[in-house]
Design a protein around this motif. Structure first.
Motif, PDB file in Angstrom:
ATOM      1  N   GLU A  40       3.067  10.019  -4.564  1.00 64.70           N
ATOM      2  CA  GLU A  40       3.856  11.013  -3.801  1.00 64.70           C
ATOM      3  C   GLU A  40       5.015  11.567  -4.092  1.00 64.70           C
ATOM      4  OE1 GLU A  40       2.861  10.193   0.227  1.00 64.70           O
ATOM      5  OE2 GLU A  40       0.710   9.876  -0.110  1.00 64.70           O
ATOM      6  N   ASN A  41       5.686  11.016  -5.021  1.00 60.57           N
ATOM      7  CA  ASN A  41       6.989  11.347  -5.619  1.00 60.57           C
ATOM      8  C   ASN A  41       8.127  10.941  -4.667  1.00 60.57           C
ATOM      9  OD1 ASN A  41       8.597  12.171  -7.725  1.00 60.57           O
ATOM     10  ND2 ASN A  41       8.825  14.407  -6.795  1.00 60.57           N
ATOM     11  N   GLU A  42       7.697   9.592  -4.138  1.00 59.69           N
ATOM     12  CA  GLU A  42       8.866   9.364  -3.016  1.00 59.69           C
ATOM     13  C   GLU A  42      10.031   8.342  -3.733  1.00 59.69           C
ATOM     14  OE1 GLU A  42       7.153   6.977  -0.003  1.00 59.69           O
ATOM     15  OE2 GLU A  42       5.967   8.577   0.682  1.00 59.69           O
ATOM     16  N   LEU A  43       9.744   8.024  -5.095  1.00 55.21           N
ATOM     17  CA  LEU A  43      10.656   7.286  -6.203  1.00 55.21           C
ATOM     18  C   LEU A  43      11.790   8.015  -6.688  1.00 55.21           C
ATOM     19  CD1 LEU A  43       8.030   5.108  -7.756  1.00 55.21           C
ATOM     20  CD2 LEU A  43       9.386   4.314  -5.502  1.00 55.21           C
ATOM     21  N   HIS A  44      12.876   7.703  -6.958  1.00 57.02           N
ATOM     22  CA  HIS A  44      13.865   8.087  -7.426  1.00 57.02           C
ATOM     23  C   HIS A  44      14.886   7.186  -8.327  1.00 57.02           C
ATOM     24  CE1 HIS A  44      15.838   7.588  -3.520  1.00 57.02           C
ATOM     25  NE2 HIS A  44      16.886   7.527  -4.341  1.00 57.02           N
ATOM     26  N   ALA A  45      15.498   7.832  -9.344  1.00 60.07           N
ATOM     27  CA  ALA A  45      16.615   6.669  -9.885  1.00 60.07           C
ATOM     28  C   ALA A  45      17.858   6.975  -9.700  1.00 60.07           C
ATOM     29  CB  ALA A  45      16.211   6.744 -11.368  1.00 60.07           C
ATOM     30  N   GLN A  46      18.889   6.049  -9.484  1.00 59.62           N
ATOM     31  CA  GLN A  46      20.295   6.213  -9.522  1.00 59.62           C
ATOM     32  C   GLN A  46      20.619   5.396 -10.667  1.00 59.62           C
ATOM     33  OE1 GLN A  46      21.547   4.927  -5.832  1.00 59.62           O
ATOM     34  NE2 GLN A  46      21.280   6.880  -4.749  1.00 59.62           N
ATOM     35  N   TYR A  47      22.064   5.732 -11.044  1.00 62.00           N
ATOM     36  CA  TYR A  47      22.622   5.261 -12.251  1.00 62.00           C
ATOM     37  C   TYR A  47      23.986   4.785 -12.124  1.00 62.00           C
ATOM     38  CZ  TYR A  47      18.649   8.027 -14.237  1.00 62.00           C
ATOM     39  OH  TYR A  47      17.399   8.209 -14.611  1.00 62.00           O
ATOM     40  N   ARG A  84       0.713  -1.212   0.068  1.00 62.68           N
ATOM     41  CA  ARG A  84       0.006   0.044   0.099  1.00 62.68           C
ATOM     42  C   ARG A  84       0.893   1.209  -0.039  1.00 62.68           C
ATOM     43  NH1 ARG A  84      -2.559   1.615   5.513  1.00 62.68           N
ATOM     44  NH2 ARG A  84      -0.339   2.018   5.780  1.00 62.68           N
ATOM     45  N   ASP A  85       2.133   1.261   0.829  1.00 62.56           N
ATOM     46  CA  ASP A  85       2.810   2.428   0.948  1.00 62.56           C
ATOM     47  C   ASP A  85       3.394   2.489  -0.515  1.00 62.56           C
ATOM     48  OD1 ASP A  85       2.061   2.725   3.529  1.00 62.56           O
ATOM     49  OD2 ASP A  85       3.882   1.792   4.488  1.00 62.56           O
ATOM     50  N   LEU A  86       3.645   1.369  -1.083  1.00 61.31           N
ATOM     51  CA  LEU A  86       4.586   1.506  -2.442  1.00 61.31           C
ATOM     52  C   LEU A  86       3.732   2.177  -3.352  1.00 61.31           C
ATOM     53  CD1 LEU A  86       7.360   0.880  -3.812  1.00 61.31           C
ATOM     54  CD2 LEU A  86       6.294  -1.438  -4.224  1.00 61.31           C
ATOM     55  N   ARG A  87       2.279   1.969  -3.357  1.00 66.55           N
ATOM     56  CA  ARG A  87       1.545   2.517  -4.438  1.00 66.55           C
ATOM     57  C   ARG A  87       1.377   4.162  -3.869  1.00 66.55           C
ATOM     58  NH1 ARG A  87      -1.739  -2.173  -3.310  1.00 66.55           N
ATOM     59  NH2 ARG A  87      -1.952  -3.547  -5.313  1.00 66.55           N
ATOM     60  N   HIS A  88       1.526   4.595  -2.681  1.00 67.47           N
ATOM     61  CA  HIS A  88       1.289   5.877  -2.566  1.00 67.47           C
ATOM     62  C   HIS A  88       2.749   6.406  -2.857  1.00 67.47           C
ATOM     63  CE1 HIS A  88      -2.443   5.754  -0.493  1.00 67.47           C
ATOM     64  NE2 HIS A  88      -1.860   5.009   0.588  1.00 67.47           N
ATOM     65  N   ALA A  89       3.966   5.662  -2.731  1.00 67.30           N
ATOM     66  CA  ALA A  89       5.001   6.389  -3.151  1.00 67.30           C
ATOM     67  C   ALA A  89       5.276   6.762  -4.465  1.00 67.30           C
ATOM     68  CB  ALA A  89       6.202   5.088  -2.828  1.00 67.30           C
ATOM     69  N   ILE A  90       4.422   6.146  -5.574  1.00 67.26           N
ATOM     70  CA  ILE A  90       4.474   6.454  -6.879  1.00 67.26           C
ATOM     71  C   ILE A  90       3.542   7.703  -6.900  1.00 67.26           C
ATOM     72  CG2 ILE A  90       3.576   5.844  -9.111  1.00 67.26           C
ATOM     73  CD1 ILE A  90       3.591   3.068  -8.402  1.00 67.26           C
TER      74      ILE A  90
END
Length: 825
Positions: A557-564, A549-555
């Protein structure tokens, strides 16, 4: 009609009559209107023409007339004819310009109607394939007015001056033309005479013509009159139909197919020659009465056929059935029968259909069905048969007061065996485990391989008090000892999860779920043990649901980010790409490891949204780097099997590329071998082919962790092979791994693919990879994954770092350059 007058060439107003004021729909001021107000309502080029005419008339007295369209204030468009001429005094000097305005809307409408009618007539004549012709007493054509765009051969007729038999016809029609000439010279009427002409440029035209002789009042022959049609296309279609009919007959022969026809009220059925040949019966002696034909079908199939025919007669539609029919040689063959209603005036008057011999297909199907319930590697029951047996056991436990248990067995350290000794050894190990389970359990238990290294056992429990721990621990002990293989010994071990039936589950799905929960709990406590399901295990599931459920909210609420993480080309030392890696910073718990949230996303289906997010973000970032003037570098993005199969993936990728503007050749999609498990290779090939067609690069990720890699590599459009980190780790000290890795790289070379090795953490490993001809390396030896703003700096530092001597070959310093140390902390 209305009147107007101009008092001077530069005068801003015109006097207009009340009639003209009404026509214009404009109110005058003391009879005057501004010239600009009037001119502004004329459309097209009319304002310039009126201004030019008035100016010339003031200059030299030249009268003028302009046809113009006027936009009335009420909205309608009116056609006006505006006339103007000079007024002169006694000395001939121009003193004013006056004129009239006439409403010519009706005239123009009539003119347009006539023009449109003429155009329609011209179109009809120009597109008609029929024409009228006439000859004189000498049988020569009189000239025809045919459109110029007609076939050049037909224009030969239109020119006139020649008799029909003087025209250049194709050789095969010359004899018929001579007979036609005799008819015409004897003044006989004719109908539908067909001949083919050859035009001056070699163009052919097939013509169908009819005509009758014409006589005057005294009976003197005047010539012929008639009609003709260009039937070139029709003849081509007829020839095509003949060829297609012949091809259809050949297709029936090759496809082992025949046709039949039954007319309502008749006693017999009509069979085609192909159907007699198919069944081996003699058309001269075979009894085609309906009841006699039915007798050759297997009894149940005869009833099935009658029911099918009744259904078609009732609905007026069509139906298909697979039936067994006894042929002339005594063989009972499988046939696919198609039945369709024959309609006349909307009523069913009979039945028509086809029969195809599908005996070979049915035999193969029956063999496949036998194989469908058996694991091809171990000979145990497969997942399909297991589910059937589990459903049956649950039913017996509920309805017959019996007790059973489901044991899920997962081999420990199987992947290490597979990675170190190869897939062949892994397959041999699975077969040995299957044999050991058969030996230990005998015929008292149902054993299945569910896939990979997971096995399932169904056993009857003596009583409700028996929880089967003793059996499970015995199996774990037997599987934990050394297992002899062709190339040595393997040590694996096992973990077991147990669900009791019916106490722990009243359905097949619940039994699998609870046994799997017990297995997961056993693994989390250290493997090599067994656990019986307890309701408390569901609490762990609840924690996973909360995380999902929190993972759905993360999408949202902009809690995700990318590293390279950079990918370095060994031959040049350049950073040729980055792998985009998804990261999650929870609003309360802080950073959460992908090892924690990715499995949750996979099991909950959120992985589809996560995959689309990282795909879009990586493409956007790649485009941003290009816009900054940085060198083009590939962006690699991992693709989850769930993402691939649960959405229109090809369309999604195309849309993201269009949205972000990233060139398709800079996107590399990394697909693991797990994508191909239990999926149709045809569908995989179609989708991957479409992605490749977009220009996207495709990489097979974690190579060596699955079972079908070589087959897929030869048939699917992969550009890259990404070697699993387990092959790289320790390659500098383990000769066996070096040989295996060299074989993998050689294999990729033979298939025209580049190789990316991931997980390199030591300079010595990079040394070996360069020596083996690996193309690209990715790992901590160069850089950890970094934020987007740091990635270009890291890449620049990697490319600027000089090579140092490490052992016998030049290699980058293992601990990384100072710039990287600063960035990595």
């Amino acid at each position: 009609m209305g009147y107007w007058r101009s008092a001077g060439p530069d005068h801003p107003t015109l006097w207009i009559s009340p009639e003209l004021s009404d026509m214009y729909g404009l109110a005058t001021r003391d009879g005057f209107l501004p010239v600009a107000e009037i001119r502004a309502r004329f459309l097209g080029t009319a304002p310039e023409e009126l201004l030019r005419g008035l100016a010339c008339c003031w200059k030299d007295g030249t009268p003028y007339s302009v046809h113009a369209q006027y936009l009335h204030p009420l909205g309608q468009t009116i056609d006006f004819a505006v006339h103007g001429e000079a007024e002169r005094d006694a000395s001939g000097a121009i003193t004013g310009i006056s004129g009239i305005v006439r409403d010519i809307s009706e005239e123009q409408a009539a003119l347009r109607s006539v023009t449109e009618s003429e155009q329609r007539l011209s179109d009809f004549i120009g597109t008609a394939s029929d024409w009228c012709w006439q000859t004189g007493p000498d049988h020569r054509f009189l000239p025809l007015a045919l459109p110029s765009e007609r076939n050049s051969a037909i224009r030969t007729i239109a020119a006139g001056g020649v008799a029909r038999w003087e025209l250049p016809v194709v050789p095969e029609h010359r004899e018929a033309m001579e007979r036609h000439r005799a008819d015409m010279e004897n003044h006989r009427p004719f109908r539908d005479f067909v001949y083919t002409l050859i035009g001056p440029g070699g163009e052919k035209a097939t013509i169908r013509s009819s005509g009758k002789p014409v006589f005057d009042e005294q009976g003197t022959f005047q010539g012929y009159r008639g009609t003709a049609s260009n039937v070139t296309d029709l003849r081509v279609a007829e020839d095509l139909l003949v060829r297609r009919t012949a091809a259809l007959a050949e297709a029936h022969r090759l496809g082992r197919m025949g046709s039949w026809h039954y007319r309502l009220g008749c006693d017999t059925v009509a069979w085609s020659e192909e159907l007699f040949a198919l069944t081996g019966y003699d058309p001269a002696t075979f009894d085609l009465r309906h009841e006699a034909v039915l007798a050759h079908f297997e009894p149940a199939d005869a009833e099935k056929l009658v029911a099918l025919q009744k259904q078609v007669l009732k609905t007026g539609g069509a139906a298909t059935a697979d039936l067994r029919f006894r042929c002339a040689d005594g063989r009972v063959g499988d046939f696919a029968l198609n039945c369709k209603a024959e309609l006349a005036d909307g009523k069913v008057v009979g039945l028509i259909g086809t029969v195809q011999d599908i005996s070979e297909r049915k035999l193969a199907q029956r063999q496949l069905e036998e194989l469908a319930f058996t694991d091809s590697l171990t000979g145990l029951a497969n997942r399909t048969q297991f589910k059937r047996s589990l459903t049956s056991m649950v039913g017996r436990a509920l309805l017959e007061d019996r007790f059973g248990a489901l044991l899920l067995i997962d081999l420990d350290r199987f992947k290490e065996v597979n990675d170190s000794l190869g897939h062949a050894a892994g397959d041999e190990l699975l077969c040995r485990v299957a044999g050991l389970l058969r030996h230990e359990l005998g015929g008292e238990a149902f054993i299945a391989r569910l896939g990979g290294d997971e096995f399932a056992v169904l056993v009857e429990r003596p009583s409700i008090r028996d929880d089967m721990r003793e059996l499970a621990e015995h199996l774990i002990a037997r599987l934990s000892g050394p297992i002899d293989l062709a190339n040595g010994e393997a040590f694996v071990g096992a973990t077991v999860g147990i669900a009791k039936l019916p106490e722990d589950a009243a359905t097949t799905e619940l039994a699998m779920r609870n046994a799997d929960l017990a297995l997961c709990m056993a693994k989390e406590t250290g493997r090599g043990r067994c656990m019986v399901f307890e309701p408390a295990y569901a609490e762990a599931v609840e924690q996973r649901l909360l995380l999902a459920r929190d993972l759905r909210h993360a999408i949202e609420e902009n809690e995700l980010h990318a590293q390279y993480q950079p990918q370095v080309e060994l031959a040049t030392g350049r950073v040729v790409g980055f792998e985009a890696l998804l990261r999650w910073t929870h609003r309360e718990r802080g950073p959460i490891s992908p090892a924690v949230f990715i499995p949750v996303a996979e099991s909950s289906g959120i992985i589809v949204d996560l995959g689309l997010w990282i795909l879009r973000e990586a493409c956007r970032q790649g485009r941003d780097w290009l816009d900054q003037g940085l060198p083009p570098r590939t962006i690699a993005v991992n693709v989850s099997p769930a993402q691939f199969w649960n959405m229109d993936f090809e369309t999604a990728v195309s849309a993201v590329l269009a949205e972000t503007g990233l060139p398709p050749n800079l996107l590399c999609l990394e697909l693991t071998e797990s994508l191909f498990v239990d999926q149709s290779e045809h569908q995989i090939s179609r989708t991957l082919g479409a992605l490749s067609g977009l220009g996207v690069r495709l990489a097979l990720d974690d190579f060596g962790s699955g079972y079908s890699s070589l087959g897929y590599l030869t048939r699917l459009p992969f550009d890259r092979l990404k070697v699993d980190r387990s092959f790289v780790d320790g390659v500098s000290t383990q000769p066996e791994k070096r040989k295996l890795l060299g074989g993998i790289i050689a294999l990729s070379r033979g298939l025209g693919m580049s190789v990316v090795a991931e997980g390199a953490e030591r300079a010595a490993e990079v040394d070996v990879l360069r020596d083996l001809g690996c193309d690209v390396v990715q790992g901590y030896v160069y850089s950890r994954p970094v934020a987007p703003d740091k990635a270009p700096v890291v890449a620049d530092a990697i490319e600027r770092t000089p090579l140092v001597e490490w052992g016998p070959r030049p290699i980058r310093a293992e601990r990384g350059p100072p710039a990287l140390a600063v960035l990595m902390g």
